[in-house]
Every structure is written in C-alpha cells, then in structure tokens.
Design an enzyme around this catalytic site. Structure first.
Site, PDB file in Angstrom:
ATOM      1  N   TYR A  37       0.843  -1.187   0.000  1.00 22.09           N
ATOM      2  CA  TYR A  37       0.000   0.000   0.000  1.00 22.09           C
ATOM      3  C   TYR A  37       0.879   1.238   0.000  1.00 22.09           C
ATOM      4  CZ  TYR A  37      -4.450  -2.197   1.644  1.00 22.09           C
ATOM      5  OH  TYR A  37      -5.612  -2.907   1.773  1.00 22.09           O
ATOM      6  N   ASN A  48      -7.649   1.554   3.762  1.00 19.64           N
ATOM      7  CA  ASN A  48      -8.034   0.934   5.047  1.00 19.64           C
ATOM      8  C   ASN A  48      -6.771   0.703   5.887  1.00 19.64           C
ATOM      9  OD1 ASN A  48     -10.577   0.327   6.330  1.00 19.64           O
ATOM     10  ND2 ASN A  48      -9.729  -1.717   6.675  1.00 19.64           N
ATOM     11  N   ALA A  49      -6.256  -0.536   5.919  1.00 23.29           N
ATOM     12  CA  ALA A  49      -4.905  -0.791   6.413  1.00 23.29           C
ATOM     13  C   ALA A  49      -4.657  -0.393   7.866  1.00 23.29           C
ATOM     14  CB  ALA A  49      -3.866  -0.107   5.517  1.00 23.29           C
ATOM     15  N   GLU A  50      -5.738  -0.126   8.623  1.00 25.57           N
ATOM     16  CA  GLU A  50      -5.564   0.244  10.035  1.00 25.57           C
ATOM     17  C   GLU A  50      -4.740   1.526  10.188  1.00 25.57           C
ATOM     18  OE1 GLU A  50      -7.278  -2.782   9.289  1.00 25.57           O
ATOM     19  OE2 GLU A  50      -5.275  -3.661   9.382  1.00 25.57           O
ATOM     20  N   ASN A 102      -9.545   0.373  -2.820  1.00 24.70           N
ATOM     21  CA  ASN A 102      -9.442  -0.797  -1.963  1.00 24.70           C
ATOM     22  C   ASN A 102     -10.803  -1.186  -1.413  1.00 24.70           C
ATOM     23  OD1 ASN A 102      -7.359  -2.511  -0.477  1.00 24.70           O
ATOM     24  ND2 ASN A 102      -8.627  -1.806   1.214  1.00 24.70           N
ATOM     25  N   GLU A 103     -11.154  -2.442  -1.601  1.00 21.87           N
ATOM     26  CA  GLU A 103     -12.403  -2.943  -1.037  1.00 21.87           C
ATOM     27  C   GLU A 103     -13.545  -1.953  -1.238  1.00 21.87           C
ATOM     28  OE1 GLU A 103     -11.329  -4.326   2.918  1.00 21.87           O
ATOM     29  OE2 GLU A 103     -11.257  -6.263   1.932  1.00 21.87           O
ATOM     30  N   TYR A 125     -10.703 -13.266   5.231  1.00 17.72           N
ATOM     31  CA  TYR A 125     -10.160 -13.362   6.584  1.00 17.72           C
ATOM     32  C   TYR A 125     -11.040 -14.314   7.375  1.00 17.72           C
ATOM     33  CZ  TYR A 125      -7.308  -9.285   5.454  1.00 17.72           C
ATOM     34  OH  TYR A 125      -6.398  -8.430   4.879  1.00 17.72           O
ATOM     35  N   GLU A 160      -5.979 -10.414  -0.670  1.00 13.45           N
ATOM     36  CA  GLU A 160      -5.650 -10.404   0.755  1.00 13.45           C
ATOM     37  C   GLU A 160      -6.224 -11.670   1.345  1.00 13.45           C
ATOM     38  OE1 GLU A 160      -6.946  -6.940   2.983  1.00 13.45           O
ATOM     39  OE2 GLU A 160      -6.538  -5.635   1.295  1.00 13.45           O
ATOM     40  N   TYR A 193       1.090  -7.904  13.450  1.00 15.87           N
ATOM     41  CA  TYR A 193       0.047  -8.639  12.750  1.00 15.87           C
ATOM     42  C   TYR A 193       0.054 -10.143  13.040  1.00 15.87           C
ATOM     43  CZ  TYR A 193      -3.795  -8.186   9.467  1.00 15.87           C
ATOM     44  OH  TYR A 193      -5.055  -8.118   8.919  1.00 15.87           O
TER      45      TYR A 193
HETATM   46  C1  IPT Z   1      -9.031  -5.451   4.827  1.00 18.64           C
HETATM   47  C2  IPT Z   1      -8.357  -4.231   4.238  1.00 18.64           C
HETATM   48  O1  IPT Z   1      -8.353  -4.240   2.849  1.00 18.64           O
HETATM   49  C3  IPT Z   1      -6.947  -4.090   4.720  1.00 18.64           C
HETATM   50  O2  IPT Z   1      -6.491  -2.814   4.383  1.00 18.64           O
HETATM   51  C4  IPT Z   1      -6.862  -4.291   6.202  1.00 18.64           C
HETATM   52  O3  IPT Z   1      -7.547  -3.262   6.819  1.00 18.64           O
HETATM   53  C5  IPT Z   1      -7.469  -5.620   6.553  1.00 18.64           C
HETATM   54  O4  IPT Z   1      -8.785  -5.664   6.166  1.00 18.64           O
HETATM   55  C6  IPT Z   1      -7.498  -5.885   8.039  1.00 18.64           C
HETATM   56  O5  IPT Z   1      -6.237  -5.921   8.547  1.00 18.64           O
HETATM   57  S1  IPT Z   1     -10.764  -5.199   4.917  1.00 18.64           S
HETATM   58  C7  IPT Z   1     -11.465  -6.607   5.662  1.00 18.64           C
HETATM   59  C8  IPT Z   1     -12.663  -6.170   6.400  1.00 18.64           C
HETATM   60  C9  IPT Z   1     -11.823  -7.633   4.654  1.00 18.64           C
END
Ligand code: IPT
Length: 980
Positions: A58, A102-104, A161-162, A223, A268, A334
């Site tokens: 990113y 996003n990416a926190e 993103n998303e 995820y 991802e 992470y």
């Molecule tokens: C996904 C985001 O694309 C990524 O930037 C990061 O925030 C990740 O989540 C979590 O660490 S979004 C997720 C809700 C599928």
C-alpha cells in the site's frame, strides 16, 4: 479487457510474464511501516527465501500529501529504494496506492484535510474526485515509471481498496464512476500493467465485463478467522462456521461462475490479525494463524488453483508516529510470519510457508491442472477426510487432503484411491495406512514429472526438486512418524544410499518405496535422481535460493530447473546466492555453529565465500560440499534505562498563570463539513477543521466569570481508547482516562468558586488516537471529528458563560515542521511543538528528573536522555525492544509516548494495553553511537504517576549476511522560530 502491452498478460489460468506462466505468491509489506529504507532489502530477502516471487504494498496518501496540493515523497517516503530493493531480490510488486487503503491507518489512507471536503467521500462527487487528483497524478507517475514494461518490478495495479459495501446496504452498489475515474487517472499517467481489484469478499463487484469501472482481473479478500485473536486454539467448528466458508465452498467453481476469464486470485488472505486497543496480543494472532492454519487454509486455496495469492501481512512493521487509526495500537506486527523486529526464528509459520511456496515454485503443472470440487468418500473411503482433486494431463495431478471437519484435533488413518494415468491404484500399496493429523492438510501428487523421470505418486509432500549438472535432487517430507509411500516409473532398482528404514519393492515398471518418517534422513537413488526423505522439521532447514543473476524472476518455470543454483541445508536463513567465475557467494544468517551442506554446486566452482569470508569445505561422497560455520555469540551490554541521564521538563506550561497563547490559532470557524455537522458549539472545535490531524490536541477556552458558574459539561471525542484532561487555570478539573468502547465521552466537572469579572481559561487536552477509517462506503466515518464536540459552562440557575477558543495540534498543522519525519510524527504537546522530542534538545531548558520517579499530579511531563550504543551491527542482526512494565499498583493511570531519535515510535496506555513491548529497528536506533530517547508521560489522575520500569531487551541476535543498515538521516533539534 485486453492487455495494454505484451510483457504481462493473463488468461483464465494465470498471469503470463514474458509469455511464461507464473503463479504469483505474494506477501503484503507496507514500506511506510518500516521507515528505514536500507532494511527493505532485508525484508524482501526473507520473503524471497520462502519461495515467494512477489510483494504487495500500500501507499499511504496522508504521509505524502500532508497539505493539500503539496505532494512530497522524499527521504524515508521515497519509494524508489523500495522498488530497487525488490528488483535486487527478484521480487515482483503489486502496487496498491488507494486512494483509500483501510490498512488500520488513520483516515484509512485519507489525509486529515479530507475531513473538510464538502461531499460524500469515495464517490464521484466532483469535490472528492478533485481532492484525490493531485495525489493520484503523482503516485501513478511514480508507479508507472517502475512498471515491468520499463524494467521495474511492478506487475499489477490495484485501484482503490475494497470498494464493495455501502452503509446503506449491499444493494446500494459502489459508485462505478469513481472506480472508472481512478482507473482513467492510472491510464492517463501511463499505467499499462493489468488492473486487479480487491473486492471485500466474493461479492462480484467490477468483474471483467461488468461495464463502468470493471477490472482486468477480479480478486477478493478473505479473513476466515476475523481480526481478534483471543482463544488462539479455538477454531470455529464446521457446524458453527462463522465465515470460514473458505473451507465449505468450492472456491474454484464459484470463481468460474463469477469471473471465468481471469485467474483465481485472492489479493488479501488472512496472514494474522489486527486486534484493537485492549485486545489480544500479536503473539496470539500468530498462534491463531499458525502453521496449522496455513496448512489447512492455504492448501485449500492451492486446491482451487489460486494463481495470484497475497498474504496480508507477511511482515507488518510498526504504526509509528500517529499513523494508526484509533482502532489499533502502535505495533502492526500482525502475527505475521516475519515479526515486527524482523525475526523469522520463533514462528513456525514462517518455515511452513516455505515448504508450501517452494513446492509450488517447482511445480509448473500446478497451473495446468483442473480443480474439481471437494469430495468425501471418493478418493478415500474415510469420509472424515475431504479430498479436492486437481487433475493434470501428464504434468502433475494434485490431491489435497484435509479433515472434513477442518477444526478437528484428532488424527485419522486413511488410504487413497487415486486415478493414475496407468489406472486406479489404492495407496499405500505396500500395506499399512496413511495418517492425517489434526488440523493438517497434505498435497499428494500423482503423475508428476521430475524432469525426465515420472513420479507416479507420492504421499510424502514435495518440498523442492532440482535438475543439477549431473543429477536430480528431490526433497520430500512428512510429519513425524507418518507412513509414506512413493512410486516411480523406472526400470532400475532404487538404492538406499543414506539412512535406513526404507522398504523398496518393484512391480513391473514401477519402483515403490515406503517408510516411516523419522528425524534422520534417508536418501534413495534411482538412476540420476536422489530422493531426500526428511521429516518436516528437517525440511525447514533447507533453502532453495535462486541465483541472483536470474533477473527475469520467472518462477514455476521449467527453465528455472535447468539453472545452476544450489540447495543449502543448515543455515538459519539464506538470503542470496551468486556465482562469479569459480566462486560461490552465499549471504546467510546463523544462530548457532552449524554444518552447512551445499547440494548441487556446479563443477566449475571451487571456492566458497559466506558473508564476505572465504571458508573451507570438504566434499562428501555424493559431491555435496560440507562447511563448518563457526558461530561466535555477539557480545553486547544492554543499557539500563533507569540509569540514563534523564532530564525533565513540564510539558503542560499552558496551565501556568503566566502562559501566553496569543500565538495560537483562534478556533473561530462557525461551520464544519464534518459528520457531526451542524455544530453543537458556536465555533468548530474539531482539530481537522484547523489542520491538526495527529496526536494530542489542546484547546484553550477563555472567559470572564460571572461568579455563578458551577458545572462544566464537556464532550470530547478522540476515537477508541482516547483520553481527555481538563484544567481551569492551574486547577485540575478531571480526566476521562479512556476505555476501548468509548470514542466520544460526555463528562461533567464541578467548577470551583470563581470571582465575578475575573478572566479564566480552560485548558483541555484531547488525545486524538487517530482518525477513523472509512471502510463502509457512504458512511464518511473518516470525517468523525476529534476534539470538543459540545460543552457548556453553566450555573445552578442555568445561565451559561460564553467562551472564546484557541486551538493547537502539531506546530504548523498542515505546514508541519519536520519534513524528514513527515506530517504524522508530531502532536500538539508543548515539548513536541518546541521540537524537544528531537535529538540533542537544549538541555539548559530541562531540569533533572526521571520518568521512573514521575510526577505527583495530573499533567504532562517530557523526559529526554542520551543513549550510547556500541553494537557490532555489521556482523550481527540484534533486535532491540523497549518494554514498559505493566504495574498499575505503583503508578496511577498514564499514557506514555516513546520517541527514539525524534521518531515517535509507540504509545503505551497503562490501563488498557495490550502492548507493552515496542521494537525499534536499527536505522531508527543508531547502533554505533549516540541516540536520544524521549518519553512523554501524561498523568491522568490525581496522585503520582510514573513509569514503573522501562527496559531494553535484545531478542535472538543472529550472525547476519544482511547488508549494513544505514541510520536514517533525520535532523536534530533546532530552535523553532514560530514555536509557542
Ligand atoms: C481489509 C483491508 O483491505 C486491509 O487494508 C486491512 O484493513 C485488513 O482488512 C485488516 O487488517 S478489509 C477486511 C474487512 C476484509
């Protein structure tokens, strides 16, 4: 859509690079989370050593356009060295520059000033598009230059993103005009590599052929275990499946329904977790997504012929400065395979990944095979075992076995009935049965060519194989004490040349070998093929480097097999291998004295150089080289932080009667474009309306007392786990110490007796814990304000006293002071505004005082101390961590900010946690000289607050072949003319 060039293309199976089929196995890395450019090569090498061929990254817009219209990507923010390091390692890059990521991160990527944009974010509203324009033009130009078509490493571009889900519900689709706008900008800037999207899940947004905004290649994210990591052993069971549908859905068939013309791609897939303040630790995330998780979940993706596979994260790094969103703490480790401090030693998930990726890398037939659906009772009679077949056509078939109830912890015995090209066969043929341990998954190959030799099948998994000058080496492994069987089409009789315990029989043209996995190795020779039989843990010690000279970087390629590289057994990490004339150069790390075995050295080579030193070796009977590596433990002294020469300064002079805030910006906007519009206060008291987006905000509310004031109601907002403190002149009125659930807090404070007609001032500190992200479309959550939402200073009878306000955050706001450390490194505290957090502050302004003694009442203290280090970092990698002691008995509640050589490197919240340990990379720390450690101590409640203990620790130093780390060149303190 059609490719815009012919170097990188795709079909329904995979990408093709220079016409050659490639499976992309990638890991996510954020260069901005490791602000030491000379360490990027280190991370790439650790990823390449896994057998990966790509990294996805990113770009964080807020760091590059801190002020609207002024784009700057220099120093630690320059991406050029990142691209160079990727090229040097032989790693392709997938660019994901947003604008939303996003990416926190704070704002989910958006700079704070986006809060002032008067339209819905992430739509084609002209104001929003115009706001992204400058950033996109610049960043796309930078990316375009580094595309593979220009000789660079970038092969794919992900726009935004998303861009999937609206706050108004699923059937309110994302604005296609905005996606199209982002893609058009990319093309205008010269981006020609394929556009790959990432849907938040397999929602089917922007699939090729869908019209406006459509992507070249469709991909999505998964995820299965979510983001919290408590109960690391507790996998959701199949009956209580909460989103683990990845193991209950036939991913390949659903992909074929959704996007049949593009390779099955996940941009991802869970590689860890991202727990909130007060949540689980990253070590728990590493456990939750450990080697067993990788086996079961990643092999399930492989069973669906995943062809572009990115693991989020492979190395997380640190949310240093104020780059974290409010939902996360400073570490971004992470729970990834590579830890925040760079170690690959502790987490077995690193080694497990290597066994999988190396296997795929040498299995070109993988991309040619056709995945079928999951089956139970077809390829094995045991219905507790689910087998997903991938059928090849003489190029290898793959049967992926796992427990039907994937969370099952028990072992089960099974046999396989495989449809080989020669007919059906029940395996094992020599009797006994196979074992599938709990939470395990195996890839059994059949009709799998090893060069010109045909492996009929192997129940043991393949780690790698290589064609050398005069022999082939195949390495297989199994879990400990498992029974395995392998059959080879050959007329010769296999010969056990090392070890014991391999039963060998032949039936016609087939030689069958059966063994029980053990920790001592066996080698069987069949013609020119040497089969190394290992247990899994021993396989972890093997490395299969590419030759550095191979700049084409094509993996899964038959061409690669012909290359004169080597296999190395015995190092802790092999970073790179090259051959120059008669010399073999190896860069490697060692954590103990070890025997290094080098298999397959070309005949023309006769010298060995490991990390710049020539070393002796002997040649074993099979031609392998054997070298002894002498590990000398590194000698170092760990400085005792409590005995540093600490200096103290009051960092809340604002509450002193003499304090003058005439230089402060007035808070006088009568409007806002924030989500909390219309204002509840006469003027906006939101940081971002005045250009303050990071760290603590301070407000000064002046008033003339009526004398009847008795109560202050005040609502502050700073995001999850934020705090606020309120003072009236120098009297402490009270604090909100913060908890995880509260991001906005209404507080009532009793006001002491005031004198009518006298001037007073309220000083209010609000911890901006980072702007919210904006994952939900149409939510504009990124615009959630930070600051004072509402207040009233009133009397018993209800009369209200008016206030006039001043505000500050970091000095200069969007015209931030520190160009080297960037726009998000400083907050609004006095010491930060003055730049005293930088190295070599003017000690004459400080008093003697230590954070270990602390302060006796609510307020803010700033401490600084020099720290000398003298570590032999040319030869050793020595990970350093700062550790706070979690001891609430000896100290009141406090927040601490750790600053290392001017870089804000972590926030500690004593009563919330969970983070107590803060790794700081070499390069931020100077291992060979002077360092300056700064510490902010914000005491929240009446009584003493101190840092009970703060220590340095060194974890697992290794002798390293890493390129020397360059200390980041960022300036020392210099008087700030405008500072107030
Ligand atoms: C996904 C985001 O694309 C990524 O930037 C990061 O925030 C990740 O989540 C979590 O660490 S979004 C997720 C809700 C599928």
């Amino acid at each position: 859509m059609k490719p815009l060039q012919n170097i990188i293309t795709w079909d329904e199976k995979s990408l093709l690079i220079h016409g050659e089929r490639v499976m992309i196995w990638s890991g996510e890395v954020h260069p901005f989370r490791l602000p030491v450019p000379s360490l990027w090569l280190d991370v790439f090498q650790k990823i390449k050593a896994l057998g990966f061929n790509a990294v996805s990254f990113y770009v964080y817009w807020a760091l590059l356009e801190g002020k609207q219209g002024r784009f700057s990507a220099e120093g630690i923010f320059d991406l050029e060295p990142f691209f160079q390091a990727a090229t040097e390692t032989g790693i392709y890059l997938i660019a994901r520059p947003g604008p939303y990521i996003n990416a926190e991160v704070a704002g989910g990527g958006f700079p704070g000033w986006i809060q002032r944009v008067n339209s819905t974010l992430r739509t084609s509203a002209p104001e929003f598009e115009a706001a992204t324009d400058n950033y996109l033009s610049h960043i796309y130009k930078i990316i375009a230059k580094a595309q593979i078509t220009n000789g660079g490493p970038i092969i794919l571009l992900q726009p935004d993103n998303e861009f999937t889900y609206s706050a108004r519900g699923f059937y309110h689709p994302p604005d296609p005009a905005f996606m199209q706008y982002v893609e058009d900008k990319a093309h205008q800037a010269g981006i020609v590599v394929p556009i790959i999207g990432n849907d938040a899940w397999a929602a089917g947004r922007f699939v090729p052929g869908s019209g406006k905004g459509e992507w070249d290649i469709y991909a999505y994210d998964q995820y299965p275990f979510g983001f919290e990591c408590n109960d690391p052993q507790g996998w959701p069971t199949i009956s209580a499946d909460t989103g683990s549908s990845t193991l209950t859905t036939d991913l390949y068939s659903s992909h074929m329904r959704q996007s049949p013309s593009t390779p099955f791609s996940i941009l991802e897939f869970q590689g860890g977790g991202s727990p909130p303040w007060g949540g689980s630790s990253y070590d728990q995330c590493a456990l939750k997504t450990n080697q067993e998780f990788e086996r079961v979940f990643y092999k399930n993706l492989l069973a669906s012929r995943i062809a572009i596979f990115n693991i989020y994260m492979i190395f997380g790094g640190t949310s240093w400065g104020y780059i974290s969103y409010a939902g996360g703490y400073s570490s971004y480790d992470y729970g990834a395979a590579i830890e925040e401090d760079g170690r690959t030693l502790v987490r077995e998930k690193y080694s497990e990944l290597k066994t999988q990726a190396q296997f795929i890398k040498v299995s070109p037939g993988y991309l040619e095979a056709t995945p079928g659906n999951m089956t139970a009772g077809v390829y094995s009679q045991n219905t507790d075992v689910t087998v997903t077949p991938m059928t090849g056509n003489g190029t290898g078939s793959f049967f992926v076995a796992r427990h039907t109830d994937y969370s099952n912890l028990n072992s089960t015995n099974y046999t396989l009935q495989l449809p080989l090209s020669s007919g059906n066969v029940s395996i094992p043929q020599l009797g006994g049965s196979l074992t599938l341990n709990g939470r395990d998954s195996k890839i059994h190959v059949a009709d799998y060519p090893i060069g010109d030799i045909m492996l009929r099948y192997s129940t043991a998994e393949i780690f790698t194989w290589k064609q050398f000058e005069d022999k082939k080496v195949l390495i297989v492994y199994g879990g400990s004490s498992e029974l395995h069987e392998m059959a080879i089409l050959t007329l010769s009789n296999p010969l056990l040349v090392e070890g014991t315990g391999v039963k060998i029989e032949r039936f016609g043209t087939t030689a069958i070998m059966q063994w029980k996995t053990s920790s001592s190795r066996s080698i069987v020779q069949i013609d020119d093929l040497f089969v190394y039989i290992l247990d899994r843990v021993s396989a972890y010690d093997y490395w299969v480097p590419d030759l550095l000279a191979d700049k084409k970087m094509v993996s899964n390629s038959t061409a690669l097999q012909g290359q004169a590289s080597v296999i190395i057994n015995g190092a802790y990490l092999v970073r790179s291998v090259s051959i120059d004339k008669n010399c073999l150069f190896i860069k490697a790390d060692f954590n103990s004295s070890s025997t290094m075995e080098i298999i397959g050295v070309p005949k023309s080579v006769s010298k060995l150089v490991v990390n710049d030193g020539e070393i002796n070796f002997s040649t074993a009977s099979d031609g392998s080289w054997v070298a002894q590596i002498q590990y000398t433990p590194v000698e170092f002294r760990i400085p005792v932080l409590s005995s540093l020469n600490w200096k103290y300064m009051d960092s809340l002079p604002e509450i002193q009667p003499s304090y003058d805030d005439s230089q402060w910006p007035a808070a006088d906007h009568a409007y806002t474009n924030n989500t909390l519009a219309p204002l509840r206060t006469p003027v906006s008291l939101y940081g971002s309306d005045y250009g303050f987006h990071s760290g603590v905000l301070i407000f000064r509310g002046h008033f003339i007392a009526s004398g009847s004031e008795s109560l202050l109601n005040i609502s502050t907002m700073g995001g999850s786990a934020f705090a606020s403190s309120v003072f009236l002149n120098n009297t402490f009125l009270g604090s909100w110490p913060g908890d995880v659930a509260t991001s906005i807090k209404a507080s009532n404070y009793k006001v002491p007796k005031l004198y009518p007609g006298e001037s007073y001032v309220l000083t209010v500190l609000v911890d901006n814990n980072g702007n919210d992200a904006n994952w939900l479309l149409d939510s504009d959550s990124m615009k959630n304000p930070r600051g004072i939402i509402d207040y009233s200073l009133s009397s018993q009878t209800g009369s209200v006293t008016p206030l006039t306000w001043k505000i500050t955050g970091n000095l200069g706001g969007e015209d931030y002071m520190d160009q080297e450390r960037g726009p998000l490194n400083e907050g609004g505290l006095f010491a930060e505004r003055q730049g005293y957090h930088l190295p070599r502050p003017p000690l004459c302004k400080f008093k003697v005082g230590s954070p270990f003694d602390g302060i006796e009442k609510p307020g803010v203290a700033f401490y600084t101390a020099p720290l000398e280090l003298d570590y032999p970092s040319q030869k050793y990698d020595i990970p350093i961590t700062f550790n706070f002691e979690n001891n609430t008995e000896v100290s009141g509640k406090y927040r601490a900010i750790l600053i290392v050589n001017g870089f804000t490197f972590g926030k500690y919240i004593s009563h919330i946690g969970p983070q107590t340990s803060y790794p700081v990379p070499e390069g931020i720390l100077n291992y060979g000289g002077e360092n300056w450690i700064g510490l902010v101590l914000w005491s929240i409640e009446p009584g003493w607050a101190k840092v009970p203990n703060l220590t340095l620790s060194v974890k697992n130093p290794v002798m390293t072949g890493r390129k020397p780390v360059e200390v980041v060149n960022a300036g020392c303190w210099d008087r700030r003319q405008l500072a107030y």
